[in-house]
Design a protein around this motif. Structure first.
Motif, mmCIF file in Angstrom:
data_model
loop_
_atom_site.group_PDB
_atom_site.id
_atom_site.type_symbol
_atom_site.label_atom_id
_atom_site.label_comp_id
_atom_site.label_asym_id
_atom_site.label_seq_id
_atom_site.Cartn_x
_atom_site.Cartn_y
_atom_site.Cartn_z
ATOM 1 N N ILE A 198 -78.093 56.809 -8.272
ATOM 2 C CA ILE A 198 -79.515 56.769 -7.909
ATOM 3 C C ILE A 198 -80.204 58.017 -8.448
ATOM 4 C CG2 ILE A 198 -81.175 56.951 -6.000
ATOM 5 C CD1 ILE A 198 -80.099 54.144 -6.238
ATOM 6 N N SER A 199 -79.531 59.153 -8.314
ATOM 7 C CA SER A 199 -80.151 60.403 -8.781
ATOM 8 C C SER A 199 -80.237 60.430 -10.301
ATOM 9 C CB SER A 199 -79.366 61.611 -8.273
ATOM 10 O OG SER A 199 -78.165 61.729 -9.018
ATOM 11 N N ARG A 200 -79.422 59.596 -10.952
ATOM 12 C CA ARG A 200 -79.492 59.533 -12.416
ATOM 13 C C ARG A 200 -80.447 58.428 -12.874
ATOM 14 N NH1 ARG A 200 -75.017 62.448 -14.709
ATOM 15 N NH2 ARG A 200 -74.421 61.021 -16.365
ATOM 16 N N GLY A 201 -81.294 57.994 -11.974
ATOM 17 C CA GLY A 201 -82.424 57.140 -12.356
ATOM 18 C C GLY A 201 -82.075 55.695 -12.676
ATOM 19 N N ILE A 202 -81.209 55.088 -11.882
ATOM 20 C CA ILE A 202 -80.880 53.686 -12.158
ATOM 21 C C ILE A 202 -82.022 52.783 -11.699
ATOM 22 C CG2 ILE A 202 -79.718 53.286 -9.941
ATOM 23 C CD1 ILE A 202 -77.688 51.566 -11.484
ATOM 24 N N ASP A 203 -82.299 51.730 -12.491
ATOM 25 C CA ASP A 203 -83.258 50.708 -12.079
ATOM 26 C C ASP A 203 -82.403 49.548 -11.565
ATOM 27 O OD1 ASP A 203 -84.887 48.448 -11.976
ATOM 28 O OD2 ASP A 203 -86.114 49.093 -13.678
ATOM 29 N N ILE A 204 -82.255 49.452 -10.236
ATOM 30 C CA ILE A 204 -81.261 48.521 -9.673
ATOM 31 C C ILE A 204 -81.540 47.081 -10.107
ATOM 32 C CG2 ILE A 204 -80.216 47.612 -7.555
ATOM 33 C CD1 ILE A 204 -80.837 50.241 -6.188
ATOM 34 N N GLN A 205 -82.786 46.631 -9.875
ATOM 35 C CA GLN A 205 -83.113 45.232 -10.157
ATOM 36 C C GLN A 205 -82.817 44.868 -11.615
ATOM 37 O OE1 GLN A 205 -84.847 46.416 -7.452
ATOM 38 N NE2 GLN A 205 -83.980 44.712 -6.312
ATOM 39 N N ARG A 206 -83.292 45.723 -12.508
ATOM 40 C CA ARG A 206 -83.159 45.414 -13.923
ATOM 41 C C ARG A 206 -81.699 45.441 -14.370
ATOM 42 N NH1 ARG A 206 -87.234 47.489 -18.620
ATOM 43 N NH2 ARG A 206 -86.103 46.542 -20.338
ATOM 44 N N SER B 145 -81.860 54.231 -16.424
ATOM 45 C CA SER B 145 -82.775 53.144 -16.794
ATOM 46 C C SER B 145 -83.144 53.222 -18.266
ATOM 47 C CB SER B 145 -84.006 53.134 -15.893
ATOM 48 O OG SER B 145 -84.776 54.276 -16.106
ATOM 49 N N SER B 146 -83.253 54.432 -18.832
ATOM 50 C CA SER B 146 -83.568 54.490 -20.265
ATOM 51 C C SER B 146 -82.334 54.117 -21.091
ATOM 52 C CB SER B 146 -84.126 55.855 -20.658
ATOM 53 O OG SER B 146 -83.254 56.876 -20.291
ATOM 54 N N ALA B 147 -81.138 54.431 -20.586
ATOM 55 C CA ALA B 147 -79.920 54.001 -21.277
ATOM 56 C C ALA B 147 -79.845 52.475 -21.293
ATOM 57 C CB ALA B 147 -78.688 54.585 -20.596
ATOM 58 N N LEU B 148 -80.266 51.873 -20.177
ATOM 59 C CA LEU B 148 -80.268 50.401 -20.097
ATOM 60 C C LEU B 148 -81.218 49.821 -21.139
ATOM 61 C CD1 LEU B 148 -79.529 47.724 -18.634
ATOM 62 C CD2 LEU B 148 -81.487 48.138 -17.148
ATOM 63 N N ARG B 149 -82.404 50.424 -21.255
ATOM 64 C CA ARG B 149 -83.373 49.935 -22.246
ATOM 65 C C ARG B 149 -82.812 50.081 -23.666
ATOM 66 N NH1 ARG B 149 -87.281 51.832 -18.744
ATOM 67 N NH2 ARG B 149 -87.316 53.894 -19.691
ATOM 68 N N PHE B 150 -82.138 51.198 -23.907
ATOM 69 C CA PHE B 150 -81.547 51.470 -25.211
ATOM 70 C C PHE B 150 -80.522 50.389 -25.549
ATOM 71 C CE2 PHE B 150 -78.923 53.878 -28.230
ATOM 72 C CZ PHE B 150 -79.893 54.506 -28.988
ATOM 73 N N TRP B 151 -79.692 50.081 -24.561
ATOM 74 C CA TRP B 151 -78.649 49.049 -24.752
ATOM 75 C C TRP B 151 -79.293 47.678 -24.968
ATOM 76 C CZ3 TRP B 151 -76.859 45.347 -20.817
ATOM 77 C CH2 TRP B 151 -75.731 44.613 -21.237
#
Ligand SMILES: [Zn+2]
Length: 584
Positions: A326-334, A369-375
């Motif tokens: 959570i502290s590393r900025g996860i976007d749970i839903q996405r 969340s930005s890593a998720l977008r990158f992936w």
């Protein structure tokens, strides 16, 4: 009894304002000391004193009773508009010590600008229920009002809170409308929002917020442990908060004491329950956690999303790890959506992405969340390029950065190629269309010779040194337009196609020199113009005379002859009527 009668009766059963409450309302308003220097009178709005300051009083200069300061203080003007700084109190009331603004009466005019309004919600524990009464209050100092008097107030809403039941009735904002009906919240929130709301404000200009009076009355009620005082009151959600307390007192107590006010706020403001992690029905296991996990959770920053993530991960991952993510900025839903779409266990995806967070080489991945977008960026490109995404080493490449750059580069190139192909196709079409248009024009021009002969037969004419003839072709019309600098060139194609008829009027001696151009519609002369259309029309009129006037006789003869059937002699010359007075 009608709904309205029930509502009126309910409103009447509320406890009336008592003196202390009225004083608390009075204290919501700015404090003025009105002064009439010539008579040495003062009025205080804070503690309702009106007195003539005697010599004895003047001598009293203790901080508690400083009359001298009040008498010497210069008059304070009101700000010109609401964006200006409001007046600030400079002295203390000699009776009650409240900071006050001094107003010299003769400078205050009618004092309409001093009127002000407040919305107050007054709480009282009364006959086994917690009551809230909402009042629209005002203070006025114009003629007819006591300068040291009480505020005016009007009851606009009545609320009664008991465990398991919240009731309310409110007036609509206009006029002196009665209480209409009773709103009830008689069960826990299942869907949507609470039924109980603050009354609509008549003075929307002054904000729909309200001041709360009697907060300590809650201590008498069953809601005393709900920490209402800690709940953010500036949002003016106290009435909704108390409604929630009627149904979830234990849970609210627990959440407030756990410092999780934002979860309570979600429930109160938006009806959001975070039901995946909070059991609202059974306060004993509210967090659905065992004792050890509860202890761990209380050791984190107590963000409700930690529990949500924990739950999403089927409670297999330690809460500390969830808190870390959570502290590393996860976007749970996405992230959950992506894991489902690509059929990857959620934990595996998070761990994979987490390996790239803060990766110096790829600055775009500063959070989960930005890593998720990158992936996902990589996947979009990879999908378009037909990568074998069912293979795990392709779906989750060992080096995401490099794989991303390679795939997006290829994808970009592919898009570029597709765009170029589209552009080529478009150009090809354009060219084909142009060729077709040209072909049509050529065909028409080939056929034009036939048309020209017909035109010549109908319109061809000569008399008195002037001649009228049809153009030889498109080029001749264009040359005419260029030479005379008028707009006939634009009609060349239409003439060739027979959609309009252009004719040239020339001098017999100079048959090839452009001079006047005629447009015909059958036997009717539409227009005749020479160089630059005789000069553009200006405010002073034409520069050159209208050829229709100058050559009227010639043109009328021609039109007349045409009207009679364009008759010609054996040589093809037009047959003209004998001129009057001409020699036989
Ligand atoms: Zn006072």
């Amino acid at each position: 009894m009608t709904e309205q009668e029930k509502a009126e009766r309910f409103a009447k059963s509320a406890p009336p304002l008592r003196d202390g409450e009225l004083e608390a309302i009075n204290a919501l308003f700015p404090t003025y000391i009105f002064r009439r220097s010539c008579t040495e009178e003062i009025w205080t709005t804070c503690c309702h004193e009106h007195t003539t300051v005697g010599i004895e009083d003047m001598r009293v200069t203790t901080p508690e009773r400083n009359f001298l300061a009040v008498m010497w203080e210069p008059h304070q003007r009101e700000p010109r508009n609401r964006w200006c700084e409001p007046a600030k109190p400079h002295v203390e009331c000699p009776f009650c010590g409240k900071p006050a603004i001094v107003k010299e009466l003769r400078y205050t005019g009618k004092r309409e600008n001093l009127s002000s309004y407040r919305r107050a919600v007054v709480l009282r524990w009364y006959r086994g229920a917690l009551w809230a009464r909402a009042y629209d209050c005002g203070k006025h100092y114009t003629a007819g009002y006591d300068l040291a008097g009480d505020p005016t107030y009007k009851l606009v809403g009545v609320y009664r809170f008991r465990p398991g039941l919240a009731e309310a009735t409110t007036r609509s904002w206009y006029g002196n409308s009665p209480f209409g009906h009773i709103e009830k919240q008689d069960g826990p929130l299942t869907k949507g929002r609470w039924n109980i709301h603050a009354p609509f404000s008549a003075n929307a200009d002054y904000g729909i917020g309200y001041d709360v009076i009697g907060l300590d009355e809650i201590q008498e009620s069953p809601f005393r442990y709900c920490c209402a005082a800690d709940f953010k009151l500036s949002g003016s959600r106290l009435l909704e908060f108390l409604t929630a307390c009627c149904f979830y007192p234990r849970q609210i107590e627990m959440l407030m004491k756990a410092g999780m006010k934002d979860v309570v706020t979600d429930l109160v403001d938006r009806g959001v329950k975070h039901a995946t992690v909070i059991d609202w029905d059974d306060p004993k296991k509210a967090f659905k956690l065992n004792r050890q996990d509860m202890k761990t959770f209380l050791g984190t920053n107590r963000d409700i999303r930690i529990l949500e993530l924990h739950k999403r991960l089927k409670s297999r991952i330690p809460l500390t790890q969830c808190a870390e993510w959570i502290s590393r900025g996860i976007d749970i839903q996405r992230t959950v959506r992506a894991a489902k779409k690509w059929n990857i266990p959620l934990e595996k995806l998070i761990r994979y992405l987490d390996g790239y967070v803060g990766c110096a080489q790829y600055g775009g991945m500063s959070s989960l969340s930005s890593a998720l977008r990158f992936w996902e960026d990589y996947l979009t490109a990879a999908e378009a390029m037909g990568y074998l995404l069912h293979r795990e080493n392709v779906l989750l490449p060992r080096n995401l950065g490099a794989a991303h750059d390679e795939a997006t580069k290829k994808h970009q190139a592919k898009l570029e190629r597709e765009r170029a192909a589209q552009r080529r196709e478009w150009e090809r079409q354009q060219q084909a269309e142009r060729a077709e248009r040209e072909r049509q024009a050529r065909l028409a021009e080939e056929k034009y010779e036939e048309r020209r002969k017909k035109l010549e037969k109908k319109y061809g004419f000569a008399m008195d040194g002037y001649v009228i003839r049809a153009p030889l072709g498109k080029d001749e019309i264009l040359a005419e337009a260029r030479k005379l600098q008028h707009c006939v060139g634009g009609h060349a194609d239409r003439h060739i196609l027979g959609q309009t008829t252009i004719l040239f009027m020339r001098k017999v001696k100079k048959p090839d020199e452009p001079w006047l151009t005629i447009e015909m519609n059958g036997n009717k002369l539409v227009q005749i113009h020479g160089f630059k259309n005789e000069g553009l029309h200006t405010t002073k009129g034409r520069f050159a005379p209208d050829p229709r006037e100058v050559y009227r006789e010639f043109l009328d003869t021609w039109l007349d002859w045409m009207e009679k059937g364009s008759r010609r002699d054996k040589k093809g010359n037009p047959k003209l009527p004998k001129k009057k007075g001409a020699a036989a």
